[in-house]
Design an enzyme around this catalytic site. Structure first.
Site, PDB file in Angstrom:
ATOM      1  N   GLY A  83       0.713  -1.308   0.062  1.00 37.89           N
ATOM      2  CA  GLY A  83      -0.103   0.038   0.019  1.00 37.89           C
ATOM      3  C   GLY A  83       0.753   1.362  -0.017  1.00 37.89           C
TER       4      GLY A  83
ATOM      5  N   SER B 147      -7.208  -8.582  -3.675  1.00 39.66           N
ATOM      6  CA  SER B 147      -7.361  -7.660  -2.578  1.00 39.66           C
ATOM      7  C   SER B 147      -6.209  -6.618  -2.609  1.00 39.66           C
ATOM      8  CB  SER B 147      -7.513  -8.456  -1.291  1.00 39.66           C
ATOM      9  OG  SER B 147      -6.251  -8.885  -0.783  1.00 39.66           O
ATOM     10  N   ASN B 148      -5.038  -6.993  -3.151  1.00 41.75           N
ATOM     11  CA  ASN B 148      -4.374  -5.675  -3.017  1.00 41.75           C
ATOM     12  C   ASN B 148      -4.548  -4.574  -4.218  1.00 41.75           C
ATOM     13  OD1 ASN B 148      -1.501  -8.323  -3.389  1.00 41.75           O
ATOM     14  ND2 ASN B 148      -2.539  -7.455  -1.548  1.00 41.75           N
ATOM     15  N   LEU B 149      -5.222  -4.878  -5.177  1.00 44.02           N
ATOM     16  CA  LEU B 149      -5.498  -3.853  -6.272  1.00 44.02           C
ATOM     17  C   LEU B 149      -6.305  -2.535  -5.719  1.00 44.02           C
ATOM     18  CD1 LEU B 149      -6.283  -6.351  -9.165  1.00 44.02           C
ATOM     19  CD2 LEU B 149      -4.037  -5.477  -8.424  1.00 44.02           C
TER      20      LEU B 149
ATOM     21  N   ARG C  17      -5.703  -0.654  -3.727  1.00 42.42           N
ATOM     22  CA  ARG C  17      -4.805   0.226  -2.887  1.00 42.42           C
ATOM     23  C   ARG C  17      -3.202   0.602  -3.403  1.00 42.42           C
ATOM     24  NH1 ARG C  17      -5.356  -3.803  -0.032  1.00 42.42           N
ATOM     25  NH2 ARG C  17      -3.829  -4.887   1.144  1.00 42.42           N
TER      26      ARG C  17
ATOM     27  N   ASP D 211       3.807  -3.438   7.472  1.00 38.99           N
ATOM     28  CA  ASP D 211       2.460  -3.320   8.050  1.00 38.99           C
ATOM     29  C   ASP D 211       2.329  -4.208   9.282  1.00 38.99           C
ATOM     30  OD1 ASP D 211       2.296  -5.737   6.905  1.00 38.99           O
ATOM     31  OD2 ASP D 211       0.534  -5.596   5.867  1.00 38.99           O
ATOM     32  N   ASN D 212       3.546  -4.400  10.021  1.00 36.22           N
ATOM     33  CA  ASN D 212       3.679  -5.286  11.245  1.00 36.22           C
ATOM     34  C   ASN D 212       4.630  -4.673  11.999  1.00 36.22           C
ATOM     35  OD1 ASN D 212       5.942  -7.141  11.054  1.00 36.22           O
ATOM     36  ND2 ASN D 212       5.266  -7.103   8.937  1.00 36.22           N
TER      37      ASN D 212
ATOM     38  N   CYS E  14      -4.291  -3.740   8.719  1.00 36.64           N
ATOM     39  CA  CYS E  14      -5.240  -3.378   7.621  1.00 36.64           C
ATOM     40  C   CYS E  14      -5.933  -4.559   7.214  1.00 36.64           C
ATOM     41  CB  CYS E  14      -4.301  -2.702   6.580  1.00 36.64           C
ATOM     42  SG  CYS E  14      -3.518  -1.485   7.125  1.00 36.64           S
TER      43      CYS E  14
ATOM     44  N   CYS F 149     -12.240 -16.366  13.749  1.00 39.58           N
ATOM     45  CA  CYS F 149     -12.184 -14.927  13.353  1.00 39.58           C
ATOM     46  C   CYS F 149     -11.731 -14.924  11.871  1.00 39.58           C
ATOM     47  CB  CYS F 149     -10.965 -13.947  14.026  1.00 39.58           C
ATOM     48  SG  CYS F 149      -9.631 -14.663  14.317  1.00 39.58           S
TER      49      CYS F 149
END
Length: 392
Positions: A50, A78-80, A82, A139-140, A197, A350
């Protein structure tokens, strides 16, 4: 505060480069000297996701001579939403390969260095050593602390960014000139407190807002213009369209860059940051089942209560058949403990298994000793049981 240029200027710009960068060259603060410094710069972007996507594209367009890419992931649908450096035809390709192709299309004068690997304690020093400046698009928390620590130990500046839903943050950390990431965040948040995210979502355009700030700061540090965000944290609220600038001081007690550092080498960052709390780790021992096992239990007609602990927006996307929704927060707070079954075996799930482990710990503490959770969550259910369902 203003800083001297990080990079020495290249010997010259070609005629084609002068044409390409003309709108930079006529800015007095940049000029030929600044553009030559950009040409001579070596910048490493950690993560082609992102934040890395807009950062890589604008660094390439700006004329940074050498761009390094570190990423081990592949492009997913699911990346596309952003990660704009990738397109539909790139799905299934390594992100570094897809990103390198886009960079070459934007600016063929950029030398692209691909590092198709996970950044680890074993390779981070070797990879960082060849670059003047690092841009952190991870992102971690484990990788963020590792990037910070390696940059400090190598005395390299790095530009940090973080995004979540409608909010973002950015700063420049450079222990030689100001604070490091540990001065701002001495300890990671408790496991499960801050959703990723992938769990909480992010507005796609927010990546461009924060990624462009990161590039802006990189250009300033490389060329020595303006006042970089060294000692400042930029906080952006996309819903209120508000920027706030917060002063961050170097902490004399910082474990890494303080007066008496206790962190003098790389540590076990997964252990330092954790993935689940100690209580959750204890709870899942002997109380974890696979998605396939859950499917078998359902077919056998076992007396179970399948409980989805995600948020309502996630429930609306996809769910395990026969489940009911009780968000993790309501279980942890105790508000929903009365809704947990006493006559059936509770099965929590979850998205990927982290939040359900926390819910399981709270349930066991409340007396549901036979409760279990599903390893890998609904994603595992889709992969192991019903591939027709969408993964988000």
């Amino acid at each position: 505060m203003s800083l001297p240029p990080l990079v020495e200027p290249a010997a010259e710009l070609s005629v084609d480069e002068v044409r390409r960068y003309s709108r930079h060259l006529i800015i007095p603060d940049v000029g030929m000297d600044g553009q030559k410094r950009l040409k001579n710069a070596r910048v490493l972007v950690v993560g082609a996701g992102g934040l890395g996507s807009p950062a890589l594209m604008y660094l390439a367009a700006a004329g940074v001579g050498t761009l390094g890419l570190v990423d081990f992931d592949i492009v997913d649908d699911s990346n596309l939403q952003r990660q704009i450096i990738h397109g539909a035809s790139d799905v299934g390709k390594p992100k570094v390969v897809s990103a390198a192709a886009t960079i070459s299309e934007i600016n063929p004068y950029v030398n692209v260095q691909i590092h198709e690997t996970a950044l680890t304690n074993d390779n981070v020093f070797e990879i960082f050593a060849d670059y003047d400046l690092i841009i952190d698009g991870t992102d971690n928390f484990a990788t963020r602390y590792m990037v910070n620590d390696a940059a400090v130990l190598l005395n390299k500046p790095y530009v940090w960014g973080s995004i979540f839903r409608f909010e973002g943050q950015a700063s420049v950390f450079w222990a030689d000139q100001g604070p490091c990431y540990r001065c701002l965040y001495p300890e990671p948040p408790p496991p499960g407190m801050v959703p990723s995210c992938a769990e909480g979502g992010v507005l796609g355009v927010l990546c461009a807002s924060i990624g462009s700030i990161q590039v802006n700061e990189a250009i300033k540090v490389i060329t020595g213009i303006g006042e970089p965000l060294v000692g400042s944290l930029m906080v952006y609220d996309g819903l209120e369209m508000e920027y706030r600038k917060i002063k961050v001081r170097k902490d004399p007690n910082c474990a890494l860059c303080g007066d008496n550092p206790t962190v003098t080498e790389l540590i076990d960052y997964e252990d330092f940051c954790g993935t689940v709390s100690e209580e959750a780790a204890d709870a899942i021992r002997e109380s974890t089942i696979t998605a396939s096992e859950l499917s078998d239990w359902v077919k056998e007609g076992r007396d179970i209560d399948i409980i989805d602990v995600r948020e309502p927006a996630e429930w609306d996307i996809v769910r395990i058949p026969g489940a009911r929704l009780i968000p993790k927060g309501d279980i942890i707070s105790g508000a929903a403990l009365k809704d947990l079954p006493t006559d059936k075996q509770a099965v929590f799930y979850c998205k990927a298994g982290i939040r359900s482990a926390e819910a399981l710990a709270a349930a066991k503490a409340a007396g549901l000793s036979n409760a279990v959770h599903v390893q890998g969550g609904v994603v595992a259910w889709i992969k192991q049981v019903d591939p027709s369902l969408p993964i988000y």
